[in-house]
Motif scaffolding. Structure first.
Motif, mmCIF file in Angstrom:
data_model
loop_
_atom_site.group_PDB
_atom_site.id
_atom_site.type_symbol
_atom_site.label_atom_id
_atom_site.label_comp_id
_atom_site.label_asym_id
_atom_site.label_seq_id
_atom_site.Cartn_x
_atom_site.Cartn_y
_atom_site.Cartn_z
ATOM 1 N N VAL A 62 0.662 -1.652 0.225
ATOM 2 C CA VAL A 62 0.131 -0.278 -0.016
ATOM 3 C C VAL A 62 0.938 1.271 0.138
ATOM 4 O O VAL A 62 0.383 1.868 -0.544
ATOM 5 C CB VAL A 62 -0.620 0.105 1.120
ATOM 6 C CG1 VAL A 62 -0.573 0.503 2.566
ATOM 7 C CG2 VAL A 62 -2.148 0.866 1.185
ATOM 8 N N CYS A 63 2.232 1.432 0.199
ATOM 9 C CA CYS A 63 2.982 2.631 0.352
ATOM 10 C C CYS A 63 3.244 2.577 -0.975
ATOM 11 O O CYS A 63 3.450 3.895 -0.789
ATOM 12 C CB CYS A 63 4.019 1.847 1.232
ATOM 13 S SG CYS A 63 5.547 0.853 0.604
ATOM 14 N N GLU A 64 3.211 1.846 -1.824
ATOM 15 C CA GLU A 64 3.438 1.851 -3.788
ATOM 16 C C GLU A 64 2.645 2.583 -3.662
ATOM 17 O O GLU A 64 2.901 3.584 -4.927
ATOM 18 C CB GLU A 64 4.461 1.038 -3.535
ATOM 19 C CG GLU A 64 5.250 0.318 -3.447
ATOM 20 C CD GLU A 64 5.945 -1.362 -4.021
ATOM 21 O OE1 GLU A 64 6.652 -1.558 -4.556
ATOM 22 O OE2 GLU A 64 4.552 -2.208 -3.363
ATOM 23 N N MET A 65 1.418 2.079 -3.162
ATOM 24 C CA MET A 65 0.447 2.916 -4.636
ATOM 25 C C MET A 65 -0.193 4.162 -3.672
ATOM 26 O O MET A 65 -0.396 4.749 -4.655
ATOM 27 C CB MET A 65 -1.009 1.427 -4.137
ATOM 28 C CG MET A 65 -0.737 0.717 -5.096
ATOM 29 S SD MET A 65 -2.351 -0.328 -4.676
ATOM 30 C CE MET A 65 -1.655 -0.807 -3.158
ATOM 31 N N THR A 66 0.116 5.012 -2.784
ATOM 32 C CA THR A 66 -0.792 5.337 -2.236
ATOM 33 C C THR A 66 -0.421 6.986 -2.648
ATOM 34 O O THR A 66 -1.106 7.629 -3.129
ATOM 35 C CB THR A 66 -0.982 5.481 -0.174
ATOM 36 O OG1 THR A 66 -1.052 4.553 0.186
ATOM 37 C CG2 THR A 66 -1.611 7.138 0.054
ATOM 38 N N ALA A 68 0.567 7.234 -5.715
ATOM 39 C CA ALA A 68 0.206 7.895 -7.096
ATOM 40 C C ALA A 68 -1.530 8.554 -7.712
ATOM 41 O O ALA A 68 -2.201 8.656 -7.839
ATOM 42 C CB ALA A 68 -0.399 6.549 -7.735
ATOM 43 N N PHE A 69 -2.537 8.659 -5.797
ATOM 44 C CA PHE A 69 -3.097 9.203 -5.486
ATOM 45 C C PHE A 69 -3.212 10.622 -4.877
ATOM 46 O O PHE A 69 -2.108 10.869 -3.546
ATOM 47 C CB PHE A 69 -4.011 8.403 -5.410
ATOM 48 C CG PHE A 69 -4.773 7.202 -5.224
ATOM 49 C CD1 PHE A 69 -5.753 7.286 -6.612
ATOM 50 C CD2 PHE A 69 -3.592 5.827 -6.246
ATOM 51 C CE1 PHE A 69 -5.778 5.710 -7.594
ATOM 52 C CE2 PHE A 69 -3.641 4.700 -6.955
ATOM 53 C CZ PHE A 69 -4.749 4.755 -7.415
ATOM 54 N N ASP A 70 -4.531 11.997 -5.127
ATOM 55 C CA ASP A 70 -3.919 12.607 -4.108
ATOM 56 C C ASP A 70 -5.233 12.504 -3.515
ATOM 57 O O ASP A 70 -6.286 13.216 -3.172
ATOM 58 C CB ASP A 70 -4.735 13.683 -5.456
ATOM 59 C CG ASP A 70 -4.462 14.858 -3.970
ATOM 60 O OD1 ASP A 70 -3.702 15.405 -2.707
ATOM 61 O OD2 ASP A 70 -4.945 16.118 -4.910
ATOM 62 N N LEU A 71 -5.117 11.038 -2.417
ATOM 63 C CA LEU A 71 -5.681 10.894 -2.011
ATOM 64 C C LEU A 71 -5.054 10.384 -0.157
ATOM 65 O O LEU A 71 -3.833 9.854 -0.404
ATOM 66 C CB LEU A 71 -6.897 9.816 -2.161
ATOM 67 C CG LEU A 71 -7.104 9.754 -3.160
ATOM 68 C CD1 LEU A 71 -7.824 8.703 -4.245
ATOM 69 C CD2 LEU A 71 -9.024 10.935 -3.065
ATOM 70 N N SER A 72 -6.099 10.587 0.778
ATOM 71 C CA SER A 72 -4.902 9.539 2.253
ATOM 72 C C SER A 72 -5.438 8.584 1.906
ATOM 73 O O SER A 72 -5.819 7.967 1.261
ATOM 74 C CB SER A 72 -6.110 10.592 3.505
ATOM 75 O OG SER A 72 -7.269 9.622 2.919
ATOM 76 N N GLN A 73 -4.433 8.095 2.516
ATOM 77 C CA GLN A 73 -3.861 6.586 2.529
ATOM 78 C C GLN A 73 -5.465 5.740 3.653
ATOM 79 O O GLN A 73 -5.396 4.805 3.225
ATOM 80 C CB GLN A 73 -2.679 6.190 3.739
ATOM 81 C CG GLN A 73 -2.146 5.012 3.625
ATOM 82 C CD GLN A 73 -2.833 4.464 4.917
ATOM 83 O OE1 GLN A 73 -3.299 4.467 5.531
ATOM 84 N NE2 GLN A 73 -3.181 2.485 4.619
ATOM 85 N N PRO A 74 -5.962 6.063 4.615
ATOM 86 C CA PRO A 74 -6.920 5.693 4.969
ATOM 87 C C PRO A 74 -8.037 5.917 3.983
ATOM 88 O O PRO A 74 -8.842 4.930 3.434
ATOM 89 C CB PRO A 74 -7.716 7.235 6.337
ATOM 90 C CG PRO A 74 -6.481 7.248 6.751
ATOM 91 C CD PRO A 74 -5.289 7.658 5.836
ATOM 92 N N HIS A 79 -10.861 1.643 -0.014
ATOM 93 C CA HIS A 79 -10.973 1.696 -1.978
ATOM 94 C C HIS A 79 -10.376 0.105 -1.494
ATOM 95 O O HIS A 79 -11.088 -1.362 -2.707
ATOM 96 C CB HIS A 79 -10.053 2.092 -2.923
ATOM 97 C CG HIS A 79 -11.028 3.754 -2.429
ATOM 98 N ND1 HIS A 79 -12.491 3.795 -3.092
ATOM 99 C CD2 HIS A 79 -10.731 4.755 -2.366
ATOM 100 C CE1 HIS A 79 -12.553 4.654 -4.016
ATOM 101 N NE2 HIS A 79 -11.457 5.659 -3.546
ATOM 102 N N LEU A 80 -9.035 -0.267 -1.679
ATOM 103 C CA LEU A 80 -8.827 -1.310 -1.452
ATOM 104 C C LEU A 80 -9.562 -2.885 -0.528
ATOM 105 O O LEU A 80 -9.683 -3.431 -0.974
ATOM 106 C CB LEU A 80 -7.190 -1.999 -0.731
ATOM 107 C CG LEU A 80 -6.325 -0.654 -1.428
ATOM 108 C CD1 LEU A 80 -5.173 -0.689 -0.686
ATOM 109 C CD2 LEU A 80 -5.761 -1.877 -3.062
ATOM 110 N N LYS A 81 -10.136 -2.012 0.219
ATOM 111 C CA LYS A 81 -10.796 -2.753 1.347
ATOM 112 C C LYS A 81 -12.363 -3.900 0.204
ATOM 113 O O LYS A 81 -12.344 -4.436 0.152
ATOM 114 C CB LYS A 81 -11.749 -2.296 2.642
ATOM 115 C CG LYS A 81 -12.952 -3.229 3.324
ATOM 116 C CD LYS A 81 -13.062 -2.500 4.080
ATOM 117 C CE LYS A 81 -14.327 -2.913 4.548
ATOM 118 N NZ LYS A 81 -15.030 -1.762 5.775
#
Length: 124
Positions: A62-66, A68-74, A79-81
């Motif tokens: 998840v640390c590699e995907m976050t 790429a987006f202008d969104l918070s980690q939560p 979305h992954l959930k």
């Protein structure tokens, strides 16, 4: 629907009857709608693509995907959930981070459901 493998309702693991072969009953439609709803969001579609692009057996943290987006980690985790609940991916926590992978056969089964059967003389 199993979290371990996408179960396209009405299909055996060895059989992939497509949408054009028989009308969906109410239960099949409801189960498939969950998968398509998960894929109907651009963020979730991109996340699935990022995970799937690692190849069969590949994982993404998840640390590699976050980034790429202008969104918070939560928000990314939410979305992954939803992708996990749809039976498309699974994950494992390793220390602080969570690693994700596409469930074996999930995308192939979904593609098999959407693919129209080839008929003799059909244009390519």
């Amino acid at each position: 629907m199993s979290k371990q493998e996408l179960e396209v309702p009405g299909q055996d693991a060895d059989c992939c009857s497509g949408v054009s072969e028989a009308p969906l009953d109410e239960e099949r439609a409801a189960e498939l709608a969950k998968v398509f709803k998960a894929l109907g969001d651009p963020v979730r579609l991109r996340l699935l693509s990022m995970i799937a692009s690692r190849g069969e057996g590949g994982e993404t943290c998840v640390c590699e995907m976050t980034p790429a987006f202008d969104l918070s980690q939560p928000t990314i985790s939410h979305h992954l959930k939803l992708l996990r609940q749809a039976g498309l991916i699974d994950c494992e926590r390793r220390g602080t981070w969570v690693h994700y992978w596409v469930l074996p056969g999930a995308l192939d089964k979904l593609a098999g459901f959407l693919t129209a059967p080839q008929t003799a003389g059909a244009a390519a």
